[in-house]
Structures are given as structure tokens and as C-alpha cells.
Design a protein around this motif. Structure first.
Motif, mmCIF file in Angstrom:
data_model
loop_
_atom_site.group_PDB
_atom_site.id
_atom_site.type_symbol
_atom_site.label_atom_id
_atom_site.label_comp_id
_atom_site.label_asym_id
_atom_site.label_seq_id
_atom_site.Cartn_x
_atom_site.Cartn_y
_atom_site.Cartn_z
ATOM 1 N N SER A 217 0.837 -1.156 0.357
ATOM 2 C CA SER A 217 -0.053 -0.105 0.155
ATOM 3 C C SER A 217 0.780 1.072 -0.004
ATOM 4 O O SER A 217 1.227 2.555 -0.651
ATOM 5 C CB SER A 217 -0.767 -0.306 0.948
ATOM 6 N N PHE B 125 -8.254 -5.040 1.234
ATOM 7 C CA PHE B 125 -8.364 -3.778 1.898
ATOM 8 C C PHE B 125 -9.683 -3.436 2.346
ATOM 9 O O PHE B 125 -9.192 -2.043 3.233
ATOM 10 C CB PHE B 125 -7.206 -3.291 0.827
ATOM 11 N N GLY B 126 -10.586 -3.918 1.533
ATOM 12 C CA GLY B 126 -12.125 -2.916 2.400
ATOM 13 C C GLY B 126 -12.171 -2.641 3.569
ATOM 14 O O GLY B 126 -12.061 -3.465 4.294
ATOM 15 N N GLU B 127 -12.999 -1.848 3.975
ATOM 16 C CA GLU B 127 -13.190 -1.164 4.907
ATOM 17 C C GLU B 127 -14.698 -1.358 4.479
ATOM 18 O O GLU B 127 -15.461 -1.450 3.831
ATOM 19 C CB GLU B 127 -12.843 0.091 5.705
ATOM 20 N N PRO B 128 -16.131 -1.509 5.965
ATOM 21 C CA PRO B 128 -15.400 -2.380 6.699
ATOM 22 C C PRO B 128 -14.427 -3.586 7.278
ATOM 23 O O PRO B 128 -15.295 -4.561 5.789
ATOM 24 C CB PRO B 128 -16.832 -2.381 7.576
ATOM 25 N N ARG B 129 -13.679 -3.980 7.795
ATOM 26 C CA ARG B 129 -13.268 -5.150 8.408
ATOM 27 C C ARG B 129 -13.145 -5.161 9.416
ATOM 28 O O ARG B 129 -13.224 -4.800 10.580
ATOM 29 C CB ARG B 129 -12.012 -5.379 7.934
ATOM 30 N N GLY B 130 -13.540 -6.524 10.252
ATOM 31 C CA GLY B 130 -13.148 -7.617 11.372
ATOM 32 C C GLY B 130 -13.918 -8.316 12.465
ATOM 33 O O GLY B 130 -14.810 -9.474 10.869
ATOM 34 N N GLU C 257 -16.544 -10.016 15.212
ATOM 35 C CA GLU C 257 -17.915 -9.256 15.834
ATOM 36 C C GLU C 257 -18.417 -9.780 16.721
ATOM 37 O O GLU C 257 -18.803 -11.315 15.841
ATOM 38 C CB GLU C 257 -18.640 -7.706 15.335
ATOM 39 N N ASN D 12 -15.707 -8.940 5.707
ATOM 40 C CA ASN D 12 -14.545 -8.273 4.821
ATOM 41 C C ASN D 12 -15.442 -7.567 3.800
ATOM 42 O O ASN D 12 -16.410 -7.923 3.048
ATOM 43 C CB ASN D 12 -14.247 -9.326 4.460
ATOM 44 N N THR D 13 -14.492 -6.769 3.394
ATOM 45 C CA THR D 13 -15.557 -5.539 2.120
ATOM 46 C C THR D 13 -14.614 -5.833 1.134
ATOM 47 O O THR D 13 -13.569 -5.357 1.269
ATOM 48 C CB THR D 13 -15.159 -4.240 2.508
#
Length: 354
Positions: free
Chosen positions: A96, A141-146, A148, A159-160
Motif C-alpha cells: 500500500s 483492503f476494503g473497510e469495514p472489516r473485522g 464482531e 470483509n468488504t
């Protein structure tokens, strides 16, 4: 002017194969190539020494270099850490920050290795595919990610997968330009039938071709069909353009058609004037690390790509590639290719060819 190559050996077999690439670079330097080779910690070894996979100092040196040559990152000893602190996070950050958005992955079957493929010789002999993979966008690299925890106690991973038209067009332009030096053919792979981002990809690639590259024959293929076609008839493809996720998967599939992951180099490039990032695609291979049997060909061929795309020495790139082919033609083989040579001995064979 003397140019700088920054070597990031990394983890697992990375230091072993990087040492061979450094020997080849040293031979070229001894014969007049104006190049300085430097080295820095990266990946898991950097975590152990500095607490992070990519230090600010290593990143600064990478951004100042003319080319960066990696070995490999990752290993089981760091697998239980959070994604943000794993060795692979350092690689994503490096890509990046260097703004290397186009990943070039050649899948070439050397004639001497046609019988090493899991497919019959008739399907792979003469195979020469170039993947152009978008490298700094998409689901990685997409957001949002994680991960929960929901109100009902379930856990959900997110993952987006996201692309903008400019991200698609800049990597497609790289593919079309490279196609002009090959067969003037591009096959673009996505999942436009079920993904809006895939549909956008198809529309933007087609629009760019129609507006600026009418001499290029462009066709579109769903990524799952391409996975099948790569096994059924791989020689139908010359240059394949695809996104980050599908490019990762499909290029690894194509790599095995050539006989071994140990034969496949890669280049990551961005806009003109920016340093390129080069690496073998085989990974850290922790199961054989330290045994001295890793195949260094992909690392040496990655050096050749650096010579061609970043270091201004395409004629030397061709000589390095010819040296690898000469070694193979004379029967030089590491265990992954059915032979018995050590990493160092394979390096000796390549240097003899050079």
C-alpha cells in the motif's frame, strides 16, 4: 547512476532463496552493473526483533530504493497473533505504501519441466501466461472489516470487497499496455453474475478498452469458469487481468501447471518512476525452512523482473532468465522438481549458466 536494490529476506525459506538472488546480483555487479544491494529486517523476524512486521526505518528505505526484492513472510510461530500484527500485515502495508497496484505474475512452463507438471505435457508445453492482478484494493483492503460479537452471542466476520472506477482502470491500463508487447489479447476475470463490484469491473475494463485500446482483443470470463479452463486448456490464455482475490487464487493454480511454485516470480509495480516490489510467490514454506532444499529459481527470476521493470537493465534480465533455463536444460533440479540439488547447488548451476 548507481541504483539501489533493497533485499528483504524475511522468514522461512526467504533468507535461503534470497541469498542465491544476492549471489546472482553480485555477479552482475562484478561485471559492471551499477547497483548497490542493501538488506533490512521484515516480517516475522522483524516482529521478533522490533515488535512490528514493518518498521518505519525499513519502510523509509523501501520508499527510497529503486527496487525491493522480498524473500517470504510468515510462519506458524506468528499465526496466533492478531491480523494487524502478523507478518502478512507488514506485506500488505508495504504494498500500500509503495503504491504498487499492479501485480505481474508470469506462469511459464520451461520446456525442460513440462513433465514435472501435474497435467500432461501436451497441455502445458510452451505455456506462457501473464497474470495482471490488482494488488492494493478489493477484499484484502476494503473497510469495514473485522470480527464482531452480535447481540445473540454469535460471532460474525466481515470483509468488504470494494473497487472504484479509477482503481480498476489504472490496473487495466497496465494490462492493455503489456498486451501490446504480447499477443494483443486480454481475458478479464470477475464474478459479474453475482457481485456488483464484479459488474463494475467488467464495465470499466470494457469502457477503457473501447476508448483507448481498440487494437486489443478483450474477452470476459467468470472467475470460477477460468479456474476450470486453466486445468482444461491453459494455453488458450495469454494475458489474464483480474482483481486482488481472484488473482491471488487463479495465479497460484496456474503456477502449479508449470511444475512447481518454486519456479514462479512476481513483480508489483505502480506509476512510472516509483519503485517496484518483487517476490517469489511460493511463500515461507516453514516445513522445509532451514533444510537447504528450497528452490531458488523464483527468487532469481524475480530479480530478473526487477532488472527489467525497475533497474533499467532488460538485457541483463534476459540473460538471467536464460541462465535459469540453461541450468534446467542441463538437468539441475531441487527436490520440488524431482531432483536432489540443494538450494546452494542450484544457485551454482544458475551462476554457471550465467
Amino acid at each position: 547512476m548507481t541504483k539501489t536494490l533493497l533485499l528483504l529476506p524475511g522468514d522461512g525459506i526467504g533468507p535461503e532463496v534470497s541469498a542465491v538472488a544476492r549471489r546472482v546480483a553480485g555477479r552482475l555487479i562484478n561485471h559492471g552493473l551499477p547497483l548497490t544491494v542493501e538488506e533490512a529486517p521484515f516480517g516475522g523476524v522483524s516482529i521478533d526483533a522490533h515488535g512490528v512486521p514493518l518498521t518505519d526505518a525499513t519502510l523509509a528505505r523501501a520508499l527510497q530504493a529503486d527496487a525491493v526484492l522480498m524473500g517470504a513472510v510468515g510462519g506458524p510461530q506468528w499465526a496466533n497473533q492478531s491480523y494487524a500484527t502478523r507478518p502478512e500485515a507488514g506485506l500488505l502495508k508495504l504494498r500500500s505504501e509503495m503504491q504498487v497496484y499492479a501485480n505481474l505474475r508470469p506462469a511459464r512452463c520451461f520446456t525442460a519441466l513440462a513433465d514435472a507438471s501435474t497435467l500432461k505435457r501436451v497441455y502445458v508445453e510452451g505455456l506462457d501466461i501473464l497474470f495482471v492482478r490488482e494488488l492494493t484494493g478489493g477484499v484484502y483492503f476494503g473497510e469495514p472489516r473485522g470480527v464482531e460479537t452480535l447481540a445473540d452471542g454469535q460471532r460474525r466476520g466481515v470483509n468488504t470487497h470494494v473497487y472504484t472506477s479509477s482503481e480498476i482502470r489504472r490496473v487495466a491500463r497496465v494490462a492493455f499496455e503489456l498486451a501490446r508487447g504480447r499477443k494483443h489479447e486480454v481475458v478479464s476475470a470477475e464474478k459479474a453474475n453475482v457481485m456488483e463490484a464484479g459488474l463494475l469491473w467488467r464495465e470499466e475494463v470494457q469502457a477503457l478498452r473501447d476508448a483507448e485500446y481498440p487494437d486489443i482483443k478483450l474477452s470476459h470470463m467468470l472467475a470460477d469458469n477460468m479456474a476450470m479452463q486453466l486445468v482444461k486448456n491453459p494455453r488458450q490464455f495469454d494475458l489474464i487481468l483480474t482483481d486482488n482475490l481472484f488473482g491471488d487464487i487463479l495465479s497460484d493454480e496456474a503456477a502449479m501447471l508449470t511444475g512447481s511454485l518454486g519456479m514462479l516470480p512476481s513483480a508489483a509495480i505502480g506509476d512510472a518512476g516509483r519503485a517496484g516490489l518483487y517476490e517469489p510467490i511460493h511463500g515461507s514454506a516453514p516445513d522445509i525452512a532451514g533444510r537447504g532444499i528450497a528452490n531458488p529459481c523464483a527468487a532469481v527470476l524475480s530479480l530478473a523482473m526487477a532488472l527489467r521493470h525497475s533497474l533499467g537493465a532488460p538485457e541483463l534480465a534476459a540473460r538471467v532468465e536464460a541462465a535459469v533455463e540453461a541450468a534446467l536444460d542441463k538437468g539441475a533440479r531441487t527436490p520440488d522438481l524431482g531432483g536432489t540439488l540443494s538450494t546452494v547447488a542450484m544457485g551454482d548451476a544458475i551462476l554457471a549458466g550465467l
